[in-house]
Design a protein around this motif. Sequence first.
Motif, mmCIF file in Angstrom:
data_model
loop_
_atom_site.group_PDB
_atom_site.id
_atom_site.type_symbol
_atom_site.label_atom_id
_atom_site.label_comp_id
_atom_site.label_asym_id
_atom_site.label_seq_id
_atom_site.Cartn_x
_atom_site.Cartn_y
_atom_site.Cartn_z
ATOM 1 N N SER A 1 15.549 7.113 22.820
ATOM 2 C CA SER A 1 14.127 6.750 22.840
ATOM 3 C C SER A 1 13.683 6.212 21.491
ATOM 4 O O SER A 1 12.937 5.218 21.406
ATOM 5 N N MET A 2 14.160 6.895 20.440
ATOM 6 C CA MET A 2 13.794 6.437 19.103
ATOM 7 C C MET A 2 14.384 5.055 18.827
ATOM 8 O O MET A 2 13.726 4.204 18.198
ATOM 9 N N SER A 3 15.630 4.836 19.273
ATOM 10 C CA SER A 3 16.254 3.527 19.055
ATOM 11 C C SER A 3 15.498 2.437 19.796
ATOM 12 O O SER A 3 15.235 1.351 19.248
ATOM 13 N N ILE A 4 15.151 2.733 21.045
ATOM 14 C CA ILE A 4 14.393 1.758 21.835
ATOM 15 C C ILE A 4 13.049 1.480 21.185
ATOM 16 O O ILE A 4 12.592 0.329 21.094
ATOM 17 N N ALA A 5 12.413 2.558 20.688
ATOM 18 C CA ALA A 5 11.116 2.386 20.028
ATOM 19 C C ALA A 5 11.258 1.543 18.769
ATOM 20 O O ALA A 5 10.401 0.695 18.460
ATOM 21 N N ALA A 6 12.365 1.775 18.025
ATOM 22 C CA ALA A 6 12.577 1.006 16.805
ATOM 23 C C ALA A 6 12.796 -0.478 17.109
ATOM 24 O O ALA A 6 12.238 -1.359 16.439
ATOM 25 N N VAL A 7 13.639 -0.741 18.136
ATOM 26 C CA VAL A 7 13.876 -2.138 18.524
ATOM 27 C C VAL A 7 12.584 -2.787 18.982
ATOM 28 O O VAL A 7 12.272 -3.947 18.627
ATOM 29 N N ALA A 8 11.818 -2.029 19.763
ATOM 30 C CA ALA A 8 10.547 -2.572 20.241
ATOM 31 C C ALA A 8 9.608 -2.855 19.077
ATOM 32 O O ALA A 8 8.890 -3.866 19.058
ATOM 33 N N ALA A 9 9.634 -1.971 18.086
ATOM 34 C CA ALA A 9 8.777 -2.175 16.919
ATOM 35 C C ALA A 9 9.189 -3.419 16.142
ATOM 36 O O ALA A 9 8.344 -4.203 15.681
ATOM 37 N N VAL A 10 10.520 -3.600 16.008
ATOM 38 C CA VAL A 10 11.013 -4.788 15.287
ATOM 39 C C VAL A 10 10.615 -6.058 16.028
ATOM 40 O O VAL A 10 10.144 -7.039 15.422
ATOM 41 N N LEU A 11 10.807 -6.024 17.354
ATOM 42 C CA LEU A 11 10.436 -7.204 18.142
ATOM 43 C C LEU A 11 8.942 -7.468 18.071
ATOM 44 O O LEU A 11 8.500 -8.626 17.966
ATOM 45 N N ALA A 12 8.167 -6.403 18.109
ATOM 46 C CA ALA A 12 6.714 -6.571 18.024
ATOM 47 C C ALA A 12 6.313 -7.127 16.668
ATOM 48 O O ALA A 12 5.432 -7.994 16.559
ATOM 49 N N CYS A 13 6.959 -6.612 15.617
ATOM 50 C CA CYS A 13 6.657 -7.108 14.266
ATOM 51 C C CYS A 13 7.018 -8.589 14.145
ATOM 52 O O CYS A 13 6.307 -9.372 13.503
ATOM 53 N N TYR A 14 8.162 -8.926 14.778
ATOM 54 C CA TYR A 14 8.582 -10.319 14.697
ATOM 55 C C TYR A 14 7.618 -11.222 15.452
ATOM 56 O O TYR A 14 7.234 -12.284 14.970
ATOM 57 N N LYS A 15 7.254 -10.783 16.655
ATOM 58 C CA LYS A 15 6.382 -11.617 17.467
ATOM 59 C C LYS A 15 4.979 -11.694 16.908
ATOM 60 O O LYS A 15 4.345 -12.762 16.938
ATOM 61 N N TYR A 16 4.510 -10.576 16.430
ATOM 62 C CA TYR A 16 3.122 -10.530 15.960
ATOM 63 C C TYR A 16 3.021 -10.491 14.445
ATOM 64 O O TYR A 16 2.002 -10.063 13.899
ATOM 65 N N ASP B 1 15.851 23.608 25.864
ATOM 66 C CA ASP B 1 16.736 24.747 25.599
ATOM 67 C C ASP B 1 18.003 24.662 26.437
ATOM 68 O O ASP B 1 19.096 24.976 25.955
ATOM 69 N N CYS B 2 17.862 24.251 27.673
ATOM 70 C CA CYS B 2 18.989 24.285 28.595
ATOM 71 C C CYS B 2 19.868 23.039 28.515
ATOM 72 O O CYS B 2 21.015 23.077 28.955
ATOM 73 N N HIS B 3 19.357 21.904 27.999
ATOM 74 C CA HIS B 3 20.126 20.660 27.924
ATOM 75 C C HIS B 3 19.941 20.050 26.535
ATOM 76 O O HIS B 3 19.432 18.945 26.389
ATOM 77 N N MET B 4 20.336 20.774 25.529
ATOM 78 C CA MET B 4 20.084 20.368 24.151
ATOM 79 C C MET B 4 20.782 19.054 23.813
ATOM 80 O O MET B 4 20.183 18.149 23.231
ATOM 81 N N LEU B 5 22.073 18.908 24.169
ATOM 82 C CA LEU B 5 22.806 17.687 23.858
ATOM 83 C C LEU B 5 22.181 16.496 24.571
ATOM 84 O O LEU B 5 21.961 15.442 23.955
ATOM 85 N N LEU B 6 21.906 16.674 25.845
ATOM 86 C CA LEU B 6 21.280 15.596 26.600
ATOM 87 C C LEU B 6 19.911 15.262 26.019
ATOM 88 O O LEU B 6 19.532 14.082 25.929
ATOM 89 N N SER B 7 19.177 16.323 25.608
ATOM 90 C CA SER B 7 17.850 16.093 25.031
ATOM 91 C C SER B 7 17.946 15.308 23.737
ATOM 92 O O SER B 7 17.152 14.392 23.479
ATOM 93 N N VAL B 8 18.956 15.631 22.896
ATOM 94 C CA VAL B 8 19.135 14.909 21.634
ATOM 95 C C VAL B 8 19.511 13.455 21.903
ATOM 96 O O VAL B 8 18.998 12.531 21.254
ATOM 97 N N VAL B 9 20.413 13.250 22.882
ATOM 98 C CA VAL B 9 20.810 11.882 23.229
ATOM 99 C C VAL B 9 19.610 11.085 23.716
ATOM 100 O O VAL B 9 19.383 9.935 23.303
#
Length: 722
Positions: free
Chosen positions: A597-612, A584-592
Motif C-alpha cells: 500500500s505504501m509503495s502504491i501510494a508512493a508511486v501515485a504520489a510521484v505520478l501526481a507530482c509529475y502530472k501536477y 495479530d493473526c496475519h502479521m506477515l500478510l499485514s506487513v506485506v
Amino acid sequence: MSCQSLCFLLAYMFVCAIFFEDDGLHNICRISDSETNSNCSSMKLVNVPHVFAETLIFDLSYNSISQIVETDFIIYRELRSLLLQSNQIQSIADQAFQRNTEMEYLDLSENLLTILTANWFKHFSKLHYLNLSGNRYTTLGSGRLFSSLSRLRWLKFGNPFLSRLQKDDFVGISHLDECILIATNLDSYQQGAFSSFRSIGHIALSLQNMFLNRTDQAHQILIDLSGFTTHLEIRDLTFSDVGNNQILPVARNLSFVKLTIANCSITDFTVIAFVESMPYTKLSEVVVEDCVLSGTGNWYKVKISEQSTQHQSLTLNNISIKYFYQFYELSPIGPLLENLITATMTRLNMVMMPCKISRKLKRVEHLDLTHNLLSDGIMEETVCSGAWPSVRYLSLRNNIFKSLSRISPKLSTLATLTHLDLSQNSFAQKSATCTWSKNLQFLNLSSCKIQSISQCLPPNVEVLDLSNNVLSSFVVRLPSLKILDVSNNKFKMLPTDSYLPKMWILNISSNELISLTEEEINTFKNLESLQAGKNNYICSCKFLLYMKQYKMVQLLDQPGNYICDSPLTHRGQVVQNAKRSFFDCHMLLSVVLLCASMSIAAVAAVLACYKYHGIWYLQMTWAWLQAKRKPKRVTANCICYDAFVSYSQMDSDWVETLLVRELESVQPPLILCLHKRDFTPGKWIIDNIIESIEKSRKTLFVISQHFVQSEWCKYELDYTHF
C-alpha cells in the motif's frame, strides 16, 4: 419539654417500632437473588420475621424463637422447606401450618416441645422429610400423629425423655427409606407399634435402656421390625462385661439381612455372643463403625459352626482398641472370614495383617484397607503365599507406603487383581523398575507426590490415575491404556512423546499448558474426549482458531474453565469469547499489504507530482519560506519600480504593445517591471520574481484565461498574498 409533648413523642416511637419491625427483620435475613430462599439462621431472632411471600426455603435455625403462632407462616403458600431446628420452641399453634400445603421438608429438632399434636401435620400431604428429635416430649401424642403423612420417606424422632411407644403411633406411614429412633430411656413398648409399616429401607435404633435392661421388649421390637426391613442399625450402646445381658442373641431367627453397629462400646463378650448367634440369623452383611473395643481379643472359647460363616460382606471402620498393647491375635475368628466376598477394614490403625488372616480371606474379591498404617516392610507378611487368592479390587489408599518397587513384586503375586488403588501414599522417591500382574487394568496413583514414574507402570493397564502429583513429563509405552488422568500436575504440553495408541479419554486439567494444537491432538489417534481446563493458555490466533473451529475432540469440562492467561489485553477472558485482530493473526500478510500500500501510494504520489508539477510547487514553497525568513534586503530607498506586471506569455502582445505603452506614457510616467525586459539574465527565475516584486511598490496582474492556466502566474499571485 412539657409532659404532653413527652407523651406524644413516646407514643410516636412506639407506633414506629410496631410498623417498622417487620422491615427491620426482613433486612437482616439473607435473601437469594430469586427471592425464593430466605436465610435467617443464627440471627438471635425471638419471633418469626416476615419475608417474601414467594419464599420456597425458609431457614430459621439457631435462633431464640419460643413459640409459633397461627399467623407466622400464613402467607407462605408455596413454602417447600422450613428449618426450625435449634431454637427454644415450646409451643406451636394447631393451625400454624394450615396454609403450607406444599411443604416437603420440616425440621423441628433440638427444641423444647413437650407435646406433639397431629393437627400440625394434617395439611402436609406432600411432606417427605420430618425431624422431631431432641425435644422433651415423652410420647408421640395421643395417637395417630402421622396419619396425614402418607408420602413421608425420612423420619427422625425421639429424645432422652421419650418413655413409651404405643400401637397407633405410626398409623398413616407405610413406606420409609430411613427411620431413626433415639430413645435411650425408652421404658415401654406396646407390641405391634410398628405394624403399620409395610417397608423401611434402613432403621437405626438408639435404645440403650431397652436393649440392655429390657431384652424381652427389645426382642419384640426386633420381631415387629423384621417383617418389613432388612437393614437394622443399633447405635449408642455401651455393652457391659457380663455375658448374660447381650442384645445380639435376641436377634436370632429374624429376617434382617444387614446389621450395622455404630458408636458403641463393645466387649469380648459382645463379640462372642454375636459370633455364636450367627447360625440363627440371615445376615449377609455386617458393619461395625465408630466403636470402641474394650476387650483384649480373648475369643478362644467362641464356638464357630459352619452356619456362622454365611455372611458375605464385613465392614470394620474406625474401631479403636482400648487395650491395644494386650490384644490377642485374630486367629480365633479366622473361620468367620472364609466366605467373605467383600471385606472393608478402614481406619483401624492396622500395622499389619497376619499371614494366617490373609489366607483366610480366600474368597474375598473386594478388599479395602484404606487409611491404615501399612508400610513397605510388612508386605512380605501381609501378602504372603496363598494370601487373597481371589481378590479383584484392592484399595491400599492412605497408608504409609513409600516405594513402588518394593511393594509391586508382592502385589504381582495376586493373579486375579484387576483394580488397585494406591492413592494418598508417598512415593516421592524415584522408583526403579516395578513388577506387576499382567491382569492389572486399573491403577490409581493419585496424590502420591510422584515426580517421575516412567519405568514403574503396569504394561497392560487400561485406566491410569496420576492426578495431584508433581509430574512434568510422561514418556511411557502403554499400548492398552484407554483412560489417563494427569490433572493437577506440572505438564507444559500434552504427553506426545508417549506411545498411547488406544487412549480415548485424557484429563490434563489444572496443569501448566499454554496451548493446544491440532498436531498434538492428532498424536493420539483414538482420542475422543479431552479435559484440559484451568491451564495458563496463551490465546494465540492459532490456538483460538483451533478451539473455536477445528477441534476434533469433545471437551468434557465447562467452557468457562478455559481462560486466557496472556496476552495482557485478553487475560481473564473465556477462550470461547476471546478475539484477536486481523493484524495479530496475519502479521506477515499485514506487513506485506502495508508495504504494498505504501509503495502504491508512493508511486501515485510521484505520478501526481509529475502530472501536477508537485516538485515545482515544493521548490516554490521552499523559496517562499526562504524569502520570508531572510532579512529584507530592499529598503524604501531601493524601490525601483512603480509596479511589477504579472501576465501570461500568451497575452504578451496586448500587454507589451498596449498596456505597458499606455502606462509608461502617462504624466508623470510609471516605471514598470517586465520579466522579459527587467529580469537579471542567468539568475534563478524564482529569485528574479521575488526580487522584482520586492523592488516594486505594487503588483499588477493581467487576469485572463491564460493567466489562470499559467503556473508561473499562479506562483506570482500566491507570493504576493503569502
